[in-house]
Design a protein around this motif. Sequence first.
Motif, PDB file in Angstrom:
ATOM      1  N   ALA A 104     -16.015 -49.298 -26.330  1.00 46.42           N
ATOM      2  CA  ALA A 104     -15.289 -48.371 -27.204  1.00 46.42           C
ATOM      3  C   ALA A 104     -14.007 -47.887 -26.537  1.00 46.42           C
ATOM      4  O   ALA A 104     -12.968 -47.748 -27.205  1.00 46.42           O
ATOM      5  CB  ALA A 104     -16.193 -47.190 -27.554  1.00 46.42           C
ATOM      6  N   GLU A 105     -14.063 -47.667 -25.233  1.00 49.85           N
ATOM      7  CA  GLU A 105     -12.877 -47.237 -24.504  1.00 49.85           C
ATOM      8  C   GLU A 105     -11.806 -48.333 -24.510  1.00 49.85           C
ATOM      9  O   GLU A 105     -10.622 -48.048 -24.729  1.00 49.85           O
ATOM     10  CB  GLU A 105     -13.260 -46.877 -23.068  1.00 49.85           C
ATOM     11  CG  GLU A 105     -12.128 -46.309 -22.248  1.00 49.85           C
ATOM     12  CD  GLU A 105     -12.579 -45.930 -20.848  1.00 49.85           C
ATOM     13  OE1 GLU A 105     -11.748 -46.062 -19.926  1.00 49.85           O
ATOM     14  OE2 GLU A 105     -13.735 -45.511 -20.679  1.00 49.85           O
ATOM     15  N   ILE A 106     -12.215 -49.563 -24.300  1.00 47.57           N
ATOM     16  CA  ILE A 106     -11.273 -50.687 -24.319  1.00 47.57           C
ATOM     17  C   ILE A 106     -10.660 -50.840 -25.711  1.00 47.57           C
ATOM     18  O   ILE A 106      -9.446 -51.035 -25.862  1.00 47.57           O
ATOM     19  CB  ILE A 106     -11.977 -51.995 -23.884  1.00 47.57           C
ATOM     20  CG1 ILE A 106     -12.418 -51.910 -22.424  1.00 47.57           C
ATOM     21  CG2 ILE A 106     -11.079 -53.202 -24.098  1.00 47.57           C
ATOM     22  CD1 ILE A 106     -11.304 -51.743 -21.420  1.00 47.57           C
ATOM     23  N   VAL A 107     -11.491 -50.732 -26.747  1.00 52.89           N
ATOM     24  CA  VAL A 107     -10.992 -50.833 -28.127  1.00 52.89           C
ATOM     25  C   VAL A 107      -9.975 -49.735 -28.398  1.00 52.89           C
ATOM     26  O   VAL A 107      -8.925 -49.977 -28.998  1.00 52.89           O
ATOM     27  CB  VAL A 107     -12.168 -50.773 -29.133  1.00 52.89           C
ATOM     28  CG1 VAL A 107     -11.658 -50.573 -30.544  1.00 52.89           C
ATOM     29  CG2 VAL A 107     -13.006 -52.041 -29.038  1.00 52.89           C
ATOM     30  N   ARG A 128      -0.096 -50.930 -25.345  1.00 55.15           N
ATOM     31  CA  ARG A 128      -0.285 -52.190 -24.615  1.00 55.15           C
ATOM     32  C   ARG A 128      -0.937 -53.200 -25.550  1.00 55.15           C
ATOM     33  O   ARG A 128      -1.719 -52.843 -26.420  1.00 55.15           O
ATOM     34  CB  ARG A 128      -1.191 -51.994 -23.390  1.00 55.15           C
ATOM     35  CG  ARG A 128      -0.567 -51.159 -22.308  1.00 55.15           C
ATOM     36  CD  ARG A 128      -1.404 -51.171 -21.070  1.00 55.15           C
ATOM     37  NE  ARG A 128      -2.547 -50.263 -21.259  1.00 55.15           N
ATOM     38  CZ  ARG A 128      -3.468 -50.052 -20.344  1.00 55.15           C
ATOM     39  NH1 ARG A 128      -3.427 -50.675 -19.205  1.00 55.15           N
ATOM     40  NH2 ARG A 128      -4.464 -49.222 -20.578  1.00 55.15           N
ATOM     41  N   SER A 129      -0.623 -54.459 -25.336  1.00 56.65           N
ATOM     42  CA  SER A 129      -1.232 -55.504 -26.163  1.00 56.65           C
ATOM     43  C   SER A 129      -2.668 -55.751 -25.706  1.00 56.65           C
ATOM     44  O   SER A 129      -3.081 -55.330 -24.619  1.00 56.65           O
ATOM     45  CB  SER A 129      -0.433 -56.804 -26.051  1.00 56.65           C
ATOM     46  OG  SER A 129      -0.600 -57.371 -24.771  1.00 56.65           O
ATOM     47  N   THR A 134      -6.103 -58.143 -19.197  1.00 50.93           N
ATOM     48  CA  THR A 134      -5.671 -58.465 -17.835  1.00 50.93           C
ATOM     49  C   THR A 134      -5.878 -57.272 -16.907  1.00 50.93           C
ATOM     50  O   THR A 134      -6.369 -57.424 -15.781  1.00 50.93           O
ATOM     51  CB  THR A 134      -4.193 -58.883 -17.829  1.00 50.93           C
ATOM     52  OG1 THR A 134      -4.040 -60.014 -18.682  1.00 50.93           O
ATOM     53  CG2 THR A 134      -3.730 -59.250 -16.432  1.00 50.93           C
ATOM     54  N   ASP A 135      -5.518 -56.082 -17.375  1.00 48.00           N
ATOM     55  CA  ASP A 135      -5.646 -54.878 -16.544  1.00 48.00           C
ATOM     56  C   ASP A 135      -7.089 -54.606 -16.145  1.00 48.00           C
ATOM     57  O   ASP A 135      -7.346 -54.086 -15.058  1.00 48.00           O
ATOM     58  CB  ASP A 135      -5.087 -53.660 -17.284  1.00 48.00           C
ATOM     59  CG  ASP A 135      -3.576 -53.727 -17.461  1.00 48.00           C
ATOM     60  OD1 ASP A 135      -2.930 -54.569 -16.804  1.00 48.00           O
ATOM     61  OD2 ASP A 135      -3.045 -52.938 -18.274  1.00 48.00           O
ATOM     62  N   PHE A 136      -8.044 -54.939 -17.010  1.00 44.46           N
ATOM     63  CA  PHE A 136      -9.452 -54.667 -16.729  1.00 44.46           C
ATOM     64  C   PHE A 136     -10.227 -55.917 -16.322  1.00 44.46           C
ATOM     65  O   PHE A 136     -11.455 -55.891 -16.286  1.00 44.46           O
ATOM     66  CB  PHE A 136     -10.118 -54.008 -17.939  1.00 44.46           C
ATOM     67  CG  PHE A 136      -9.697 -52.579 -18.140  1.00 44.46           C
ATOM     68  CD1 PHE A 136     -10.400 -51.557 -17.536  1.00 44.46           C
ATOM     69  CD2 PHE A 136      -8.583 -52.273 -18.904  1.00 44.46           C
ATOM     70  CE1 PHE A 136     -10.010 -50.244 -17.707  1.00 44.46           C
ATOM     71  CE2 PHE A 136      -8.191 -50.958 -19.084  1.00 44.46           C
ATOM     72  CZ  PHE A 136      -8.892 -49.940 -18.483  1.00 44.46           C
ATOM     73  N   GLU A 186      -9.582 -62.273 -22.764  1.00 48.25           N
ATOM     74  CA  GLU A 186      -8.843 -61.769 -23.923  1.00 48.25           C
ATOM     75  C   GLU A 186      -9.591 -61.986 -25.232  1.00 48.25           C
ATOM     76  O   GLU A 186      -9.613 -61.099 -26.100  1.00 48.25           O
ATOM     77  CB  GLU A 186      -7.468 -62.436 -23.991  1.00 48.25           C
ATOM     78  CG  GLU A 186      -6.594 -61.897 -25.086  1.00 48.25           C
ATOM     79  CD  GLU A 186      -5.193 -62.487 -25.071  1.00 48.25           C
ATOM     80  OE1 GLU A 186      -4.500 -62.317 -26.092  1.00 48.25           O
ATOM     81  OE2 GLU A 186      -4.801 -63.100 -24.078  1.00 48.25           O
ATOM     82  N   THR A 187     -10.212 -63.144 -25.390  1.00 50.39           N
ATOM     83  CA  THR A 187     -10.930 -63.399 -26.650  1.00 50.39           C
ATOM     84  C   THR A 187     -12.103 -62.438 -26.825  1.00 50.39           C
ATOM     85  O   THR A 187     -12.417 -62.038 -27.945  1.00 50.39           O
ATOM     86  CB  THR A 187     -11.444 -64.857 -26.724  1.00 50.39           C
ATOM     87  OG1 THR A 187     -12.234 -65.134 -25.569  1.00 50.39           O
ATOM     88  CG2 THR A 187     -10.294 -65.829 -26.815  1.00 50.39           C
TER      89      THR A 187
END
Length: 102
Positions: A21-24, A32-33, A39-41, A45-46
């Motif tokens: 949920a935090e990433i979403v 940020r895209s 990449t940061d975490f 990507e998929t």
Amino acid sequence: MESMGKTPRRARRSFTPEFKAEIVELCRRGDRSIGQVATDFDLVETRVRDWVRQAEVDAGERDGLTGNERDEPAALRRENRRLREDVEVLKRATAFFAQETR
């Protein structure tokens, strides 16, 4: 010879619903895209795109099956299997006790 040109596979990781949920939320903010957040975490990507898409479905913003609707068939199959096993045990017990009375 097997390792030529192949990168070693990373161990499968699991993530808590809170982390997802935090990433979403980071992706939805728009500063940020999805690729940058992934990449940061150190995420694929998929996978992050799947989390965002599922969050949109769960929120009613997109058509599709919610998380509960996707989990329901598996739960029903488990329950069905358990009930079939129970019926089989009862059949065996009935046959056993029927022979005892003869």
